[in-house]
Design a protein around this motif. Structure first.
Motif, PDB file in Angstrom:
ATOM      1  N   GLU A 167      15.717   6.626   4.104  1.00 35.64           N
ATOM      2  CA  GLU A 167      15.912   7.017   2.893  1.00 35.64           C
ATOM      3  C   GLU A 167      15.118   6.309   1.853  1.00 35.64           C
ATOM      4  O   GLU A 167      14.488   6.706   0.606  1.00 35.64           O
ATOM      5  N   SER A 170      11.425   7.413   1.865  1.00 40.31           N
ATOM      6  CA  SER A 170      11.305   8.574   1.081  1.00 40.31           C
ATOM      7  C   SER A 170      11.435   8.514  -0.617  1.00 40.31           C
ATOM      8  O   SER A 170      10.745   9.291  -1.174  1.00 40.31           O
ATOM      9  N   ARG A 171      12.283   7.868  -0.888  1.00 39.91           N
ATOM     10  CA  ARG A 171      12.436   7.497  -2.336  1.00 39.91           C
ATOM     11  C   ARG A 171      11.036   6.759  -2.805  1.00 39.91           C
ATOM     12  O   ARG A 171      10.746   7.285  -4.106  1.00 39.91           O
ATOM     13  N   GLU A 242      16.358  13.259   0.893  1.00 38.41           N
ATOM     14  CA  GLU A 242      16.440  12.457  -0.146  1.00 38.41           C
ATOM     15  C   GLU A 242      15.305  12.465  -0.974  1.00 38.41           C
ATOM     16  O   GLU A 242      15.416  11.999  -2.277  1.00 38.41           O
ATOM     17  N   ASN A 245      16.757  15.048  -3.508  1.00 42.99           N
ATOM     18  CA  ASN A 245      17.407  14.047  -4.508  1.00 42.99           C
ATOM     19  C   ASN A 245      16.438  13.225  -5.617  1.00 42.99           C
ATOM     20  O   ASN A 245      17.069  13.148  -6.646  1.00 42.99           O
ATOM     21  N   GLU A 246      15.559  12.840  -5.008  1.00 42.28           N
ATOM     22  CA  GLU A 246      15.035  11.834  -5.874  1.00 42.28           C
ATOM     23  C   GLU A 246      13.891  12.714  -6.866  1.00 42.28           C
ATOM     24  O   GLU A 246      13.675  12.099  -8.085  1.00 42.28           O
TER      25      GLU A 246
END
Length: 268
Positions: A167, A170-171, A242, A245-246
């Motif tokens: 996560e 990925s962010r 992720e 979402n980011e």
């Protein structure tokens, strides 16, 4: 690029030869010793004899950070490479990177990039706390944090923490693309216990200008590939979720990816 090789070094009042196999491109580690200017150990300095230049650091080093004075004690060499040598200190989370004569500007630029990344709220990247002069031809930067139990692979992390690492990777990928900042030879340090990720050695990092040139597009594509390759196949769904979402979070804050960056990301 900084190639890390962790070397335990005993602090002794003599020269201590290091193992014969500690050899890396650009730099070969030879000896380390202690120089005492008086009978007081507080005035001693550690000296490392390296192929690209000797490094001498006081056993107690005092630096100014944001108007405050910080005392760093008992330096120990933890990594070295084409950009410089990196030292840790006892009871401190900070690292001191000392450039070679030919890499002073590169190391200073690395600090500038790291501070820009902090301004952009890019997570999981080391911070540069300040730039200093080692001498008239060499520079030093103070960076933080130092991950002492680090590994380079997600699969080496405690199984319960692996998704946490994915996560964070990925962010950070999405956040760097949104800021148009890329690098090559990506180097993560991942805590084996917590799964927390810190990306280090941004000597090769740069801010891309819009619109992207053909070379910039290739560089961005290579950066994305390196970051994606850090993610084990079993966690691809976690990474995709992720990233999405980011991307949505950044878009809501008015910091979404450029069309060019999005196209390159989707093509991977």
């Amino acid at each position: 690029t900084l190639l890390f090789h962790f070397v335990p070094i005993s602090i002794a009042l003599k020269l201590v030869p290091l193992p014969d196999d500690i050899i890396r491109p650009f730099v070969q580690l030879t000896t380390v010793g202690v120089m005492c200017c008086s009978t007081s150990l507080s005035t001693c300095a550690m000296e490392w004899n390296l192929l690209n230049g000797d490094v001498t650091i006081d056993k107690t080093t005092t630096l100014s950070i944001g108007g405050k004075t910080v005392s760093l004690q008992n330096p120990e060499l933890v990594g070295y490479g084409g950009g410089g040598a990196v030292f840790s200190f006892q009871k401190s989370s900070s690292l001191l990177k000392v450039s070679w004569e030919g890499s002073s500007k590169d190391v200073e630029r690395e600090c500038d990039i790291l501070q820009k990344m902090e301004e952009e709220n890019i997570q999981a990247v080391e911070h540069c706390l300040g730039k200093y002069h080692y001498n008239s031809k060499r520079s030093m930067i103070l960076i933080d944090p130092y991950v002492r139990d680090a590994v380079a692979s997600v699969m080496e992390v405690s199984p319960s923490m692996q998704s946490r690492s994915v996560e964070q990777i990925s962010r950070t990928l999405v956040q760097m693309l949104a800021a148009n900042i890329v690098t090559i030879d990506v180097q993560p340090l991942i805590s084996k216990d917590t799964g927390d990720v810190i990306f280090i050695d941004m000597t090769e990092a740069k801010i891309l200008l819009k619109p992207l040139s053909s070379i910039d597009k290739v560089t961005m594509s290579s950066f994305i590939s390196e970051m994606v390759n850090l993610i084990p196949e079993k966690y691809e769904e976690v990474a995709t979720r992720e990233m999405l979402n980011e991307l949505e979070r950044l878009k809501m804050n008015g910091n979404g990816l450029s069309i060019e960056a999005m196209d390159i990301l989707q093509s991977q």
